[in-house]
Scaffold this motif. Structure first.
Motif, PDB file in Angstrom:
ATOM      1  N   ARG A  54      -9.601 -42.447  25.598  1.00 32.10           N
ATOM      2  CA  ARG A  54      -9.188 -42.747  26.982  1.00 32.10           C
ATOM      3  C   ARG A  54      -9.875 -42.291  28.181  1.00 32.10           C
ATOM      4  O   ARG A  54     -10.535 -42.628  29.089  1.00 32.10           O
ATOM      5  N   SER A  55     -10.098 -40.542  27.860  1.00 35.32           N
ATOM      6  CA  SER A  55     -10.883 -40.061  28.778  1.00 35.32           C
ATOM      7  C   SER A  55     -12.452 -40.435  28.812  1.00 35.32           C
ATOM      8  O   SER A  55     -12.861 -40.455  29.998  1.00 35.32           O
ATOM      9  N   ILE A  56     -13.072 -40.906  27.933  1.00 38.80           N
ATOM     10  CA  ILE A  56     -14.520 -41.521  27.787  1.00 38.80           C
ATOM     11  C   ILE A  56     -14.430 -42.671  28.543  1.00 38.80           C
ATOM     12  O   ILE A  56     -15.556 -42.898  29.450  1.00 38.80           O
ATOM     13  N   LEU A  57     -13.388 -43.655  28.349  1.00 38.37           N
ATOM     14  CA  LEU A  57     -13.478 -44.775  29.101  1.00 38.37           C
ATOM     15  C   LEU A  57     -13.350 -44.788  30.586  1.00 38.37           C
ATOM     16  O   LEU A  57     -13.848 -45.316  31.609  1.00 38.37           O
ATOM     17  N   ASN A  58     -12.391 -43.719  30.826  1.00 41.28           N
ATOM     18  CA  ASN A  58     -12.215 -43.601  32.429  1.00 41.28           C
ATOM     19  C   ASN A  58     -13.414 -42.824  33.034  1.00 41.28           C
ATOM     20  O   ASN A  58     -13.362 -42.565  34.310  1.00 41.28           O
TER      21      ASN A  58
END
Length: 341
Positions: free
Chosen positions: A70-74
């Protein structure tokens, strides 16, 4: 309405990682060294260590329930490849993939065998001397694969293959705190080891920060550190990886003894002392230094001299001290057995 191209990608509202774990009845398996990181502030902090990821292509290793994902996508990446070995996590990762249409590719596979050299578009390839490419590897690695995996990738760095066909691909990975300390240990420090030399002769290695074990579910018995790797334009030792590995392994075989003890076992017994003395002298290394006191320059000199000796006597490189010990033990057992008959 905001101008086209200026709106950063954000994931739509999704179940929390805890809810995903409950929904798919996911339990961390101890035999697979699995530990989940649920705090999104920490997963964001890990991803920030990778640098600016906007429009980059990222491979996440072992995403599990998808916290770091999720952090990578954000961070607004162009493409995210997820390589996950455990089938139980695939449905939850597919849910994330649907929430970011066209951005995520989920692969059920083992990172130790997955061909990363074919994972990203060819146009991303950079020359080795140029800046690192827009390709990054990120992973909260299970403890049981972290060391063999980083050794595999370091060999890939030396050959410029695997994930490094694109250039000097950067990596941001988690390790047990103790392993991270070995990877980044300086000359003379207590944690100096084979891993210190093998990683630092090929990469700039940075121990970014430590995450307390209590942040993970289930809580591991150790803390976890985040380590960032950038391959060097020129390796500090310019010899084949297997040769460097053999010399470094031998020297650290007897880490509490003088370094010459480890150098000795590079040679068959009949010529051991003579060849060891010759190698130490030509490499200009003090034989009474302990392995941890040797700098990378010392190891460079040792490897360069050993290479010349192997060129002069090709059978030297295939000589294996452990095999010789095994044969001796077998011979002794056979001799005893014959004596009893």
């Amino acid at each position: 309405m905001a101008a086209s191209g200026k709106v950063a990608f954000r994931l739509p509202p999704l179940p929390t990682i805890r809810e995903i774990i409950k929904l798919f009845n996911l339990r961390a398996q101890k035999q697979l060294s699995q530990n989940f990181l649920l705090d999104l502030r920490l997963t964001d902090k890990i991803v920030r260590q990778a640098g600016k990821l906007k429009d980059t292509h990222v491979c996440e290793v072992g995403p599990g329930p998808g916290g770091i994902t999720r952090s990578i996508l954000n961070a607004d990446v162009a493409q995210l490849l997820l390589v996950e070995k455990d089938t139980r996590f695939i449905p939850g990762l597919k849910m994330l993939s649907e929430a970011a249409p066209g951005k995520v590719h989920v692969v059920h596979g083992d990172i130790l065998t997955y061909k990363l050299e074919r994972a990203f578009p060819k146009h991303l390839e950079m020359k080795w001397e140029d800046d690192p490419p827009n390709v990054h590897i990120i992973g909260n690695l299970p403890f049981n694969v972290s060391t063999p995996l980083i050794i595999r990738w370091l060999e890939n760095v030396s050959k410029r293959d695997g994930p490094f066909v694109y250039g000097r691909t950067q990596m941001t990975l988690t390790f047990q705190k103790e392993v991270a300390e070995r990877l980044t240990a300086t000359t003379g420090s207590k944690q100096r080891s084979r891993l210190s030399i093998m990683s630092q002769y090929l990469c700039t290695v940075q121990n970014c920060f430590t995450i307390p074990g209590r942040a993970f579910v289930p809580k591991p018995e150790v803390d976890v550190s985040v380590v960032h790797f950038t391959p060097l334009v020129q390796p500090k030792i310019r010899q084949p990886f297997k040769l460097v590995e053999k010399v470094v392994k031998s020297v650290f075989q007897f880490r509490r003894k003088y370094c010459c003890r480890g150098v000795e076992i590079l040679f068959p017994e009949a010529e051991r002392l003579e060849k060891c003395e010759q190698m130490m002298m030509l490499a200009d290394v003090d034989p009474t230094l302990r392995p941890a006191q040797l700098s990378i320059l010392h190891f460079k000199n040792l490897c360069d001299v050993y290479r010349k000796m192997c060129d002069e006597d090709p059978s030297l490189f295939t000589y294996n001290y452990r095999e010789e010990l095994k044969q001796k033990k077998t011979s002794k057992r056979t001799f005893r057995a014959l004596g009893k008959e």
